[in-house]
Structures are given as structure tokens and as C-alpha cells.
Design an enzyme around this catalytic site. Structure first.
Site, PDB file in Angstrom:
ATOM      1  N   HIS A   1      27.538  -5.175 -11.805  1.00  0.00           N
ATOM      2  CA  HIS A   1      28.302  -6.066 -10.926  1.00  0.00           C
ATOM      3  C   HIS A   1      27.495  -7.246 -10.403  1.00  0.00           C
ATOM      4  O   HIS A   1      28.057  -8.322 -10.182  1.00  0.00           O
ATOM      5  CB  HIS A   1      28.853  -5.287  -9.722  1.00  0.00           C
ATOM      6  CG  HIS A   1      29.949  -4.347 -10.083  1.00  0.00           C
ATOM      7  ND1 HIS A   1      30.835  -3.843  -9.151  1.00  0.00           N
ATOM      8  CD2 HIS A   1      30.333  -3.803 -11.273  1.00  0.00           C
ATOM      9  CE1 HIS A   1      31.698  -3.036  -9.738  1.00  0.00           C
ATOM     10  NE2 HIS A   1      31.402  -2.983 -11.016  1.00  0.00           N
TER      11      HIS A   1
ATOM     12  N   HIS B   1       0.821  -1.223   0.000  1.00  0.00           N
ATOM     13  CA  HIS B   1       0.000   0.000   0.000  1.00  0.00           C
ATOM     14  C   HIS B   1       0.849   1.265   0.000  1.00  0.00           C
ATOM     15  O   HIS B   1       0.443   2.290  -0.542  1.00  0.00           O
ATOM     16  CB  HIS B   1      -0.937  -0.008   1.206  1.00  0.00           C
ATOM     17  CG  HIS B   1      -0.222  -0.217   2.508  1.00  0.00           C
ATOM     18  ND1 HIS B   1       0.245  -1.462   2.896  1.00  0.00           N
ATOM     19  CD2 HIS B   1       0.141   0.645   3.488  1.00  0.00           C
ATOM     20  CE1 HIS B   1       0.851  -1.344   4.064  1.00  0.00           C
ATOM     21  NE2 HIS B   1       0.802  -0.082   4.449  1.00  0.00           N
TER      22      HIS B   1
ATOM     23  N   ARG C   1      34.832 -10.885 -14.332  1.00  0.00           N
ATOM     24  CA  ARG C   1      35.143 -11.280 -12.952  1.00  0.00           C
ATOM     25  C   ARG C   1      33.897 -11.337 -12.076  1.00  0.00           C
ATOM     26  O   ARG C   1      33.901 -11.966 -11.012  1.00  0.00           O
ATOM     27  CB  ARG C   1      36.157 -10.321 -12.339  1.00  0.00           C
ATOM     28  CG  ARG C   1      35.618  -8.927 -12.048  1.00  0.00           C
ATOM     29  CD  ARG C   1      36.723  -7.995 -11.539  1.00  0.00           C
ATOM     30  NE  ARG C   1      36.212  -6.732 -11.041  1.00  0.00           N
ATOM     31  CZ  ARG C   1      35.864  -5.701 -11.817  1.00  0.00           C
ATOM     32  NH1 ARG C   1      35.936  -5.799 -13.140  1.00  0.00           N
ATOM     33  NH2 ARG C   1      35.422  -4.579 -11.284  1.00  0.00           N
ATOM     34  N   HIS C   2      32.819 -10.697 -12.513  1.00  0.00           N
ATOM     35  CA  HIS C   2      31.596 -10.681 -11.701  1.00  0.00           C
ATOM     36  C   HIS C   2      30.778 -11.966 -11.855  1.00  0.00           C
ATOM     37  O   HIS C   2      29.936 -12.270 -11.011  1.00  0.00           O
ATOM     38  CB  HIS C   2      30.722  -9.482 -12.081  1.00  0.00           C
ATOM     39  CG  HIS C   2      31.432  -8.174 -11.950  1.00  0.00           C
ATOM     40  ND1 HIS C   2      31.816  -7.658 -10.730  1.00  0.00           N
ATOM     41  CD2 HIS C   2      31.872  -7.293 -12.893  1.00  0.00           C
ATOM     42  CE1 HIS C   2      32.439  -6.503 -10.920  1.00  0.00           C
ATOM     43  NE2 HIS C   2      32.492  -6.267 -12.218  1.00  0.00           N
TER      44      HIS C   2
ATOM     45  N   GLY D   1      11.388   0.153   0.796  1.00  0.00           N
ATOM     46  CA  GLY D   1      12.035  -0.791  -0.108  1.00  0.00           C
ATOM     47  C   GLY D   1      12.729  -1.919   0.630  1.00  0.00           C
ATOM     48  O   GLY D   1      13.173  -2.895   0.018  1.00  0.00           O
ATOM     49  N   ILE D   2      12.811  -1.796   1.943  1.00  0.00           N
ATOM     50  CA  ILE D   2      13.581  -2.780   2.724  1.00  0.00           C
ATOM     51  C   ILE D   2      12.804  -4.093   2.844  1.00  0.00           C
ATOM     52  O   ILE D   2      13.308  -5.169   2.499  1.00  0.00           O
ATOM     53  CB  ILE D   2      13.919  -2.223   4.121  1.00  0.00           C
ATOM     54  CG1 ILE D   2      14.844  -1.009   4.011  1.00  0.00           C
ATOM     55  CG2 ILE D   2      14.575  -3.311   4.977  1.00  0.00           C
ATOM     56  CD1 ILE D   2      15.057  -0.259   5.323  1.00  0.00           C
ATOM     57  N   GLY D   3      11.586  -4.004   3.335  1.00  0.00           N
ATOM     58  CA  GLY D   3      10.822  -5.236   3.578  1.00  0.00           C
ATOM     59  C   GLY D   3      10.586  -6.026   2.307  1.00  0.00           C
ATOM     60  O   GLY D   3      10.767  -7.252   2.282  1.00  0.00           O
TER      61      GLY D   3
ATOM     62  N   CYS E   1       7.948  -0.662  -1.695  1.00  0.00           N
ATOM     63  CA  CYS E   1       7.202  -0.536  -0.438  1.00  0.00           C
ATOM     64  C   CYS E   1       7.607   0.814   0.162  1.00  0.00           C
ATOM     65  O   CYS E   1       8.175   1.660  -0.530  1.00  0.00           O
ATOM     66  CB  CYS E   1       7.431  -1.724   0.497  1.00  0.00           C
ATOM     67  SG  CYS E   1       9.070  -1.884   1.234  1.00  0.00           S
ATOM     68  N   GLY E   2       7.307   1.047   1.420  1.00  0.00           N
ATOM     69  CA  GLY E   2       7.594   2.352   1.989  1.00  0.00           C
ATOM     70  C   GLY E   2       9.080   2.685   1.967  1.00  0.00           C
ATOM     71  O   GLY E   2       9.490   3.765   1.554  1.00  0.00           O
TER      72      GLY E   2
HETATM   73  C1  RB5 Z   1       4.279  -0.268   5.633  1.00  0.00           C
HETATM   74  O1  RB5 Z   1       3.834   0.603   6.613  1.00  0.00           O
HETATM   75  C2  RB5 Z   1       5.793  -0.350   5.655  1.00  0.00           C
HETATM   76  O2  RB5 Z   1       6.231  -0.999   6.811  1.00  0.00           O
HETATM   77  C3  RB5 Z   1       6.305  -1.041   4.417  1.00  0.00           C
HETATM   78  O3  RB5 Z   1       5.854  -0.386   3.280  1.00  0.00           O
HETATM   79  C4  RB5 Z   1       7.810  -1.142   4.257  1.00  0.00           C
HETATM   80  O4  RB5 Z   1       8.410   0.110   4.434  1.00  0.00           O
HETATM   81  C5  RB5 Z   1       8.476  -2.220   4.992  1.00  0.00           C
HETATM   82  O5  RB5 Z   1       9.684  -2.445   4.870  1.00  0.00           O
END
Ligand code: RB5
Length: 147
Positions: free
Chosen positions: A101, A12, A135-136, A71-73, A68-69
Site C-alpha cells: 500500500h 547502539h 489506487r495506491h 524503531g520510533i526515533g 533502534c531500541g
Molecule cells: C536509545 O536509548 C533509545 O532511545 C533509542 O534506541 C530509540 O529507542 C529511540 O527512539
């Protein structure tokens, strides 16, 4: 030259940026697969990261874009799927180098952290930069080895 199919998925927090990038890719002649989500209703990013990574790993799309918010999750979720190499980037240099790379096949973006212009530049670099090989190649092959 025909353009690769690009799959996109977002939670979302990322769906507006995902839709904007999707529409621009379509206008540029890319085939796109929109895997959702399609509203601001709260959803779980692991579901969309997984769906995107499975689509790319199965060869149904040559490249993927995950939003996502932060990009990490969604990048963590995508990288759990064998064959997916998702790179979370915030700048054009990282977007270029993740292709040169790392042969990244999924670009992860944080919609709450990155501006639209930077996101566009990152996507362009991601789609237009080839893997450098050499090399990559051996290093990327090691990424596919079981833990
Ligand atoms: C959603 O609130 C948020 O946690 C999600 O988009 C993201 O940032 C998680 O890594």
C-alpha cells in the site's frame, strides 16, 4: 534475478539486530551497505536514520533497514528526508502492507521490542512484497509533496 542492494543502519540499541540481519542478507546473496553503528557505544539515532534515508533516497540502495531500541526515533529521523518512506513495523502483516500500500523503502524495527524470528519474517516480507500500485499510486505520490 539479481537481488536489490539493501542498506542498514542502527544506533547502539539496534546494532546487534542490525548485524544479525546484515549477515543473513549477505548469506542470501543480497548486496548490503552497512552504515553503522558497529558497537554498543552510545550514539544518536537521528544521525543514523538520516544517513540511511539519504542513501536510499539517492538510489545508492533500493531498500533500507533502520533499527533502534523502539524503531520510533530512527523512523522519525528517516522520514524527514524527502524520498524516504520508512515504516515502523512489529508484525509480518504490517511488513507486507507497508510494501503493497505504501511502497515503503525503509523498514524500521525496534530491537528492544521485537524478537529475532519476527524481525526475520518482517524483513523477508518487506523485501519480497511488491508495491501493488493502482489506487495506491496517487496516495504514495502525495506523500512526496512538500508540506
Ligand atoms: C536509545 O536509548 C533509545 O532511545 C533509542 O534506541 C530509540 O529507542 C529511540 O527512539
Amino acid at each position: 534475478m539479481s537481488k536489490p542492494t539493501v542498506a542498514l543502519a542502527a544506533d547502539h540499541a539496534g546494532f546487534e539486530l542490525k548485524n544479525l540481519l546484515r549477515d543473513e542478507l549477505k548469506a542470501q546473496g543480497y548486496d548490503v551497505l552497512d552504515l553503522g553503528t558497529n558497537s554498543s557505544d552510545s550514539v544518536d539515532y537521528p544521525d543514523f536514520g538520516r544517513k540511511l534515508a539519504e542513501t536510499v533516497a539517492a538510489g545508492k540502495a533500493a531498500r533500507g533497514v533502520a533499527v533502534c531500541g523502539t524503531g520510533i526515533g530512527i523512523s522519525i529521523a528517516a522520514n524527514r528526508i524527502p524520498g524516504c518512506r520508512a515504516a515502523l513495523v512489529h508484525d509480518i502483516t504490517s511488513a507486507r502492507l507497508c510494501r503493497e500500500h505504501n511502497d515503503a523503502n525503509v523498514l524500521a524495527l525496534g530491537a528492544r521490542l521485537i524478537g529475532v524470528e519476527t524481525a526475520r519474517d518482517c524483513l523477508k516480507a518487506f523485501l519480497e512484497t511488491p508495491f501493488a500500485g493502482g489506487r495506491h499510486s496517487g496516495r504514495v505520490a502525495k506523500l512526496g509533496q512538500p508540506a
